[in-house]
Design a protein around this motif. Structure first.
Motif, PDB file in Angstrom:
ATOM      1  N   VAL A  54       7.317  77.412 -26.266  1.00  0.00           N
ATOM      2  CA  VAL A  54       6.215  76.537 -25.884  1.00  0.00           C
ATOM      3  C   VAL A  54       6.436  75.239 -26.640  1.00  0.00           C
ATOM      4  O   VAL A  54       6.309  75.176 -27.864  1.00  0.00           O
ATOM      5  CB  VAL A  54       4.851  77.169 -26.251  1.00  0.00           C
ATOM      6  N   ALA A  55       6.835  74.216 -25.883  1.00  0.00           N
ATOM      7  CA  ALA A  55       7.154  72.920 -26.494  1.00  0.00           C
ATOM      8  C   ALA A  55       6.976  71.835 -25.442  1.00  0.00           C
ATOM      9  O   ALA A  55       6.886  72.125 -24.240  1.00  0.00           O
ATOM     10  CB  ALA A  55       8.591  72.923 -27.014  1.00  0.00           C
ATOM     11  N   THR A  56       6.963  70.613 -25.904  1.00  0.00           N
ATOM     12  CA  THR A  56       6.852  69.494 -24.966  1.00  0.00           C
ATOM     13  C   THR A  56       8.135  69.398 -24.138  1.00  0.00           C
ATOM     14  O   THR A  56       9.203  69.854 -24.575  1.00  0.00           O
ATOM     15  CB  THR A  56       6.646  68.164 -25.716  1.00  0.00           C
ATOM     16  N   PRO A  57       8.050  68.799 -22.963  1.00  0.00           N
ATOM     17  CA  PRO A  57       9.263  68.613 -22.160  1.00  0.00           C
ATOM     18  C   PRO A  57      10.349  67.829 -22.909  1.00  0.00           C
ATOM     19  O   PRO A  57      11.537  68.137 -22.789  1.00  0.00           O
ATOM     20  CB  PRO A  57       8.777  67.849 -20.928  1.00  0.00           C
ATOM     21  N   ALA A  58       9.942  66.858 -23.707  1.00  0.00           N
ATOM     22  CA  ALA A  58      10.922  66.076 -24.479  1.00  0.00           C
ATOM     23  C   ALA A  58      11.641  66.966 -25.491  1.00  0.00           C
ATOM     24  O   ALA A  58      12.861  66.856 -25.672  1.00  0.00           O
ATOM     25  CB  ALA A  58      10.236  64.908 -25.186  1.00  0.00           C
ATOM     26  N   THR A  59      10.905  67.836 -26.138  1.00  0.00           N
ATOM     27  CA  THR A  59      11.518  68.746 -27.110  1.00  0.00           C
ATOM     28  C   THR A  59      12.449  69.723 -26.422  1.00  0.00           C
ATOM     29  O   THR A  59      13.559  69.977 -26.899  1.00  0.00           O
ATOM     30  CB  THR A  59      10.432  69.499 -27.905  1.00  0.00           C
ATOM     31  N   MET A  60      12.031  70.265 -25.286  1.00  0.00           N
ATOM     32  CA  MET A  60      12.890  71.199 -24.569  1.00  0.00           C
ATOM     33  C   MET A  60      14.182  70.517 -24.110  1.00  0.00           C
ATOM     34  O   MET A  60      15.270  71.078 -24.259  1.00  0.00           O
ATOM     35  CB  MET A  60      12.137  71.824 -23.397  1.00  0.00           C
ATOM     36  N   ALA A  61      14.063  69.306 -23.584  1.00  0.00           N
ATOM     37  CA  ALA A  61      15.255  68.572 -23.151  1.00  0.00           C
ATOM     38  C   ALA A  61      16.164  68.279 -24.341  1.00  0.00           C
ATOM     39  O   ALA A  61      17.388  68.414 -24.252  1.00  0.00           O
ATOM     40  CB  ALA A  61      14.844  67.276 -22.456  1.00  0.00           C
ATOM     41  N   ALA A  62      15.566  67.907 -25.463  1.00  0.00           N
ATOM     42  CA  ALA A  62      16.354  67.622 -26.665  1.00  0.00           C
ATOM     43  C   ALA A  62      17.050  68.879 -27.173  1.00  0.00           C
ATOM     44  O   ALA A  62      18.206  68.821 -27.610  1.00  0.00           O
ATOM     45  CB  ALA A  62      15.457  67.024 -27.753  1.00  0.00           C
ATOM     46  N   LEU A  63      16.374  70.017 -27.106  1.00  0.00           N
ATOM     47  CA  LEU A  63      16.991  71.272 -27.541  1.00  0.00           C
ATOM     48  C   LEU A  63      18.185  71.633 -26.651  1.00  0.00           C
ATOM     49  O   LEU A  63      19.217  72.087 -27.148  1.00  0.00           O
ATOM     50  CB  LEU A  63      15.964  72.401 -27.549  1.00  0.00           C
ATOM     51  N   TYR A  64      18.044  71.427 -25.346  1.00  0.00           N
ATOM     52  CA  TYR A  64      19.185  71.661 -24.457  1.00  0.00           C
ATOM     53  C   TYR A  64      20.346  70.747 -24.829  1.00  0.00           C
ATOM     54  O   TYR A  64      21.499  71.169 -24.892  1.00  0.00           O
ATOM     55  CB  TYR A  64      18.804  71.444 -22.992  1.00  0.00           C
ATOM     56  N   ALA A  65      20.048  69.489 -25.107  1.00  0.00           N
ATOM     57  CA  ALA A  65      21.101  68.532 -25.469  1.00  0.00           C
ATOM     58  C   ALA A  65      21.775  68.921 -26.784  1.00  0.00           C
ATOM     59  O   ALA A  65      23.006  68.831 -26.908  1.00  0.00           O
ATOM     60  CB  ALA A  65      20.517  67.119 -25.559  1.00  0.00           C
ATOM     61  N   VAL A  66      20.987  69.370 -27.749  1.00  0.00           N
ATOM     62  CA  VAL A  66      21.549  69.792 -29.034  1.00  0.00           C
ATOM     63  C   VAL A  66      22.464  71.005 -28.830  1.00  0.00           C
ATOM     64  O   VAL A  66      23.569  71.065 -29.383  1.00  0.00           O
ATOM     65  CB  VAL A  66      20.437  70.094 -30.060  1.00  0.00           C
ATOM     66  N   HIS A  67      22.024  71.953 -28.025  1.00  0.00           N
ATOM     67  CA  HIS A  67      22.868  73.130 -27.755  1.00  0.00           C
ATOM     68  C   HIS A  67      24.161  72.719 -27.053  1.00  0.00           C
ATOM     69  O   HIS A  67      25.229  73.238 -27.387  1.00  0.00           O
ATOM     70  CB  HIS A  67      22.093  74.147 -26.921  1.00  0.00           C
ATOM     71  N   LEU A  68      24.053  71.809 -26.106  1.00  0.00           N
ATOM     72  CA  LEU A  68      25.268  71.339 -25.430  1.00  0.00           C
ATOM     73  C   LEU A  68      26.186  70.588 -26.385  1.00  0.00           C
ATOM     74  O   LEU A  68      27.407  70.638 -26.245  1.00  0.00           O
ATOM     75  CB  LEU A  68      24.908  70.436 -24.246  1.00  0.00           C
ATOM     76  N   ALA A  69      25.613  69.901 -27.357  1.00  0.00           N
ATOM     77  CA  ALA A  69      26.436  69.163 -28.328  1.00  0.00           C
ATOM     78  C   ALA A  69      27.336  70.094 -29.127  1.00  0.00           C
ATOM     79  O   ALA A  69      28.444  69.723 -29.522  1.00  0.00           O
ATOM     80  CB  ALA A  69      25.545  68.350 -29.268  1.00  0.00           C
ATOM     81  N   VAL A  70      26.876  71.319 -29.339  1.00  0.00           N
ATOM     82  CA  VAL A  70      27.691  72.288 -30.080  1.00  0.00           C
ATOM     83  C   VAL A  70      28.970  72.625 -29.304  1.00  0.00           C
ATOM     84  O   VAL A  70      29.954  73.066 -29.880  1.00  0.00           O
ATOM     85  CB  VAL A  70      26.867  73.556 -30.412  1.00  0.00           C
ATOM     86  N   ALA A  71      28.977  72.352 -28.013  1.00  0.00           N
ATOM     87  CA  ALA A  71      30.172  72.603 -27.196  1.00  0.00           C
ATOM     88  C   ALA A  71      31.361  71.770 -27.648  1.00  0.00           C
ATOM     89  O   ALA A  71      32.505  72.072 -27.291  1.00  0.00           O
ATOM     90  CB  ALA A  71      29.875  72.343 -25.725  1.00  0.00           C
ATOM     91  N   VAL A  72      31.133  70.752 -28.457  1.00  0.00           N
ATOM     92  CA  VAL A  72      32.231  69.969 -29.042  1.00  0.00           C
ATOM     93  C   VAL A  72      33.169  70.899 -29.807  1.00  0.00           C
ATOM     94  O   VAL A  72      34.364  70.665 -29.905  1.00  0.00           O
ATOM     95  CB  VAL A  72      31.662  68.879 -29.988  1.00  0.00           C
ATOM     96  N   LEU A  73      32.615  71.979 -30.323  1.00  0.00           N
ATOM     97  CA  LEU A  73      33.392  72.938 -31.106  1.00  0.00           C
ATOM     98  C   LEU A  73      34.504  73.593 -30.293  1.00  0.00           C
ATOM     99  O   LEU A  73      35.555  73.911 -30.834  1.00  0.00           O
ATOM    100  CB  LEU A  73      32.446  74.014 -31.651  1.00  0.00           C
ATOM    101  N   ILE A  74      34.281  73.766 -29.010  1.00  0.00           N
ATOM    102  CA  ILE A  74      35.256  74.502 -28.198  1.00  0.00           C
ATOM    103  C   ILE A  74      36.620  73.813 -28.198  1.00  0.00           C
ATOM    104  O   ILE A  74      37.608  74.427 -28.599  1.00  0.00           O
ATOM    105  CB  ILE A  74      34.713  74.765 -26.776  1.00  0.00           C
ATOM    106  N   PRO A  75      36.725  72.562 -27.808  1.00  0.00           N
ATOM    107  CA  PRO A  75      38.045  71.931 -27.888  1.00  0.00           C
ATOM    108  C   PRO A  75      38.474  71.617 -29.325  1.00  0.00           C
ATOM    109  O   PRO A  75      39.659  71.537 -29.618  1.00  0.00           O
ATOM    110  CB  PRO A  75      37.903  70.655 -27.066  1.00  0.00           C
ATOM    111  N   ALA A  76      37.513  71.472 -30.227  1.00  0.00           N
ATOM    112  CA  ALA A  76      37.852  71.127 -31.610  1.00  0.00           C
ATOM    113  C   ALA A  76      38.562  72.262 -32.327  1.00  0.00           C
ATOM    114  O   ALA A  76      39.436  72.024 -33.160  1.00  0.00           O
ATOM    115  CB  ALA A  76      36.591  70.731 -32.381  1.00  0.00           C
ATOM    116  N   LEU A  77      38.202  73.509 -32.018  1.00  0.00           N
ATOM    117  CA  LEU A  77      38.809  74.643 -32.708  1.00  0.00           C
ATOM    118  C   LEU A  77      40.000  75.234 -31.947  1.00  0.00           C
ATOM    119  O   LEU A  77      40.838  75.908 -32.552  1.00  0.00           O
ATOM    120  CB  LEU A  77      37.795  75.756 -32.933  1.00  0.00           C
ATOM    121  N   ARG A  78      40.039  75.016 -30.683  1.00  0.00           N
ATOM    122  CA  ARG A  78      41.081  75.642 -29.867  1.00  0.00           C
ATOM    123  C   ARG A  78      42.469  75.228 -30.317  1.00  0.00           C
ATOM    124  O   ARG A  78      42.723  74.055 -30.550  1.00  0.00           O
ATOM    125  CB  ARG A  78      40.902  75.221 -28.418  1.00  0.00           C
TER     126      ARG A  78
END
Length: 138
Positions: A110-134
């Motif tokens: 239960v969060a504001t739409p802005a917070t939910m969108a930001a959380l999705y963006a933060v989770h997607l940002a962690v995807a930087v790890l995939i090419p960084a560690l490979r």
């Protein structure tokens, strides 16, 4: 005459490969914090309004969780590299699966739409790890 496709190793090559993964982990934490900050500037309050106890997701908590996840990912890749020739492929599949699964709990907060969108963006940002560690494919 047998031909070998061995990659010559020099101290520069070893140093570069030794630094690649820690640099990837650090870059992932920095990118995630940057995206967290952009979310904050865009109006996300990062408040999860749980009836039992509201939770604010701080930049510090974001950095710590990102670091732990990145180190676990690195450890999983290192383990796979020791036990299989297909470590990069298996690890990439697992990393993508973990990324996708990490998105589902956001649907239930239960969060504001802005917070939910930001959380999705933060989770997607962690995807930087995939090419960084490979491992690189030479």
């Amino acid at each position: 005459m047998t031909s070998y496709n061995a990659i010559p190793t020099t101290s520069t090559t070893l140093r570069a490969s030794w630094l690649a993964r820690p640099t990837g982990v650090a870059a992932t934490v920095l990118v995630t914090l940057f995206v967290w900050l952009l979310g904050r500037l865009a109006g996300a309050d990062y408040l999860l309004d749980d009836p039992a106890q509201p939770v604010v997701i701080s930049a510090g908590a974001t950095a710590v969780v990102t670091l732990v996840v990145a180190l676990l990912g690195w450890g999983a890749l290192a383990l796979l590299e020791r036990v299989t020739r297909h470590a990069a492929r298996i690890w990439t599949g697992l990393a993508v699966l973990v990324l996708i699964l990490s998105m589902f709990p956001i649907f239930f907060v239960v969060a504001t739409p802005a917070t939910m969108a930001a959380l999705y963006a933060v989770h997607l940002a962690v995807a930087v790890l995939i090419p960084a560690l490979r491992p690189d494919r030479r």
